[in-house]
Design a protein around this motif. Structure first.
Motif, PDB file in Angstrom:
ATOM      1  N   ASN A  26       4.848  -1.988  -6.886  1.00  0.00           N
ATOM      2  CA  ASN A  26       4.791  -3.212  -5.886  1.00  0.00           C
ATOM      3  C   ASN A  26       3.558  -3.963  -6.317  1.00  0.00           C
ATOM      4  OD1 ASN A  26       7.053  -2.392  -4.186  1.00  0.00           O
ATOM      5  ND2 ASN A  26       6.054  -0.506  -4.163  1.00  0.00           N
ATOM      6  N   GLY A  59       4.958  -2.430   4.452  1.00  0.00           N
ATOM      7  CA  GLY A  59       4.136  -1.747   5.056  1.00  0.00           C
ATOM      8  C   GLY A  59       3.009  -0.700   4.285  1.00  0.00           C
ATOM      9  N   THR A  60       3.828   0.042   3.244  1.00  0.00           N
ATOM     10  CA  THR A  60       2.888   0.738   2.258  1.00  0.00           C
ATOM     11  C   THR A  60       1.870  -0.341   1.411  1.00  0.00           C
ATOM     12  OG1 THR A  60       4.839   0.651   0.611  1.00  0.00           O
ATOM     13  CG2 THR A  60       4.701   2.563   2.080  1.00  0.00           C
TER      14      THR A  60
HETATM   15  N1  LIG Z   1      10.008  -1.368  -2.588  1.00  0.00           N
HETATM   16  C1  LIG Z   1       9.150  -0.394  -2.304  1.00  0.00           C
HETATM   17  C2  LIG Z   1       9.488   0.779  -1.167  1.00  0.00           C
HETATM   18  C3  LIG Z   1       9.626   0.149   0.153  1.00  0.00           C
HETATM   19  C4  LIG Z   1       8.210  -0.505   0.562  1.00  0.00           C
HETATM   20  C5  LIG Z   1       8.032  -1.588   1.546  1.00  0.00           C
HETATM   21  N2  LIG Z   1       9.191  -1.995   2.164  1.00  0.00           N
HETATM   22  C6  LIG Z   1       7.247  -0.821   2.786  1.00  0.00           C
HETATM   23  O1  LIG Z   1       7.272  -1.561   3.879  1.00  0.00           O
HETATM   24  O2  LIG Z   1       6.523   0.124   2.544  1.00  0.00           O
HETATM   25  C7  LIG Z   1       8.989   0.534  -3.575  1.00  0.00           C
HETATM   26  O3  LIG Z   1      10.192   0.555  -4.418  1.00  0.00           O
HETATM   27  O4  LIG Z   1       8.030   1.036  -3.789  1.00  0.00           O
END
Ligand SMILES: N[C@H](CCC[C@H](N)C(=O)O)C(=O)O
Length: 261
Positions: free
Chosen positions: A172, A201-202
């Motif tokens: 990301n 969020g992450t």
């Molecule tokens: N698309 C991210 C996972 C979801 C992260 C995101 N929606 C969050 O709130 O952390 C990935 O494949 O690493």
């Protein structure tokens, strides 16, 4: 099959939520999950989350997360927060939760509509000349830059996500502009959505830690302003890295629906 689902959003990061305690949805049904997340032919969402019975008796439930492309993915911070709100709506929890996700055990609290989620400790932060990289449950490349509002996030993010450096699994990508000594504006390109999402969020968790690691803040509590809304991250710096990391923000039910699939 007639499928009952709920739509949740956490600062604009949106999810199809399914109570899968009866295991009606197969985790291998990539095609179905991708269809349900399709914004034209399905329900539409950045991801899909299954709430399942816990495997560990100390847990209230289990989280299984899928990106919009239908593939099971790494941890989703906003999704975890929305899942806690969903579990509370279903009467599984009251104002605290403990659950297991792909990256391990998470605690959470709910207070005045704000869901706070404890994230995994971070022991490694790669601090490079023009970016930082760390994993907060999902991998994040963090770039501090001016005028992020003028950027084409889909184009600039995809360039990094598909670069040689991340050939093995991608990443990301977060573009960050300092607002004050303890607040930052963030725009995120999300792997598996392959576009900008309104928040991640992450991602904001990674940004808060990257800001501290690179000396752009000395505060252990940081506000992150995203196109979808405001999030807060607090943490403790120790000699082993970062721990006691909490991601806080709103998480709301948008609607309940049924879909024939
Ligand atoms: N698309 C991210 C996972 C979801 C992260 C995101 N929606 C969050 O709130 O952390 C990935 O494949 O690493």
């Amino acid at each position: 099959m007639k499928l009952t689902f709920y739509k949740y959003q956490g600062t604009g990061n949106d999810f199809v939520m399914i109570d899968n305690r009866d295991l009606i949805i197969s985790k291998n049904d990539t095609k179905l999950i991708n269809h349900l997340c399709d914004r034209k032919f399905g329900i539409g969402a950045d991801g899909l989350i299954l709430l399942e019975n816990p495997e560990d008796e100390k847990d209230d439930f289990k989280m299984v997360y899928f990106n919009a492309d239908g593939n099971e993915s790494s941890m989703c911070g906003n999704g975890g927060r929305c899942l806690v709100a969903f579990a509370r709506f279903l009467g599984i929890i009251e104002d605290t939760a403990r659950f297991t996700a792909i990256d391990g055990v998470h605690e959470a609290t709910v207070k005045n509509g704000i869901v706070s989620l404890k994230m995994q400790d971070v022991s490694e932060v790669s601090n490079n000349e023009d970016f930082l990289f760390l994993d907060t449950g999902s991998p994040h490349h963090v770039i501090f830059s001016e005028n992020i509002g003028l950027r084409d996030i889909k184009k600039d993010g995809a360039k990094v996500r598909y670069s040689e450096r991340y050939a093995n699994g991608g990443t990301n990508v977060n573009f960050v502009e300092p607002i004050s000594s303890d607040s930052f504006s963030v725009r995120t390109y999300e792997r598996g959505v392959e576009d900008e999402t309104l928040s991640c969020g992450t991602g904001v968790t990674a940004v808060a830690i990257a800001a501290y690691e690179s000396g752009k803040t000395t505060s252990e509590k940081v506000s992150l302003i995203t196109p979808g809304g405001d999030l807060s991250v607090r943490f403790k710096k120790s000699e082993n890295g970062y721990s006691d990391i909490w991601l806080s923000g709103p998480a709301e039910q948008v609607f309940k629906g049924e879909i024939i699939c």
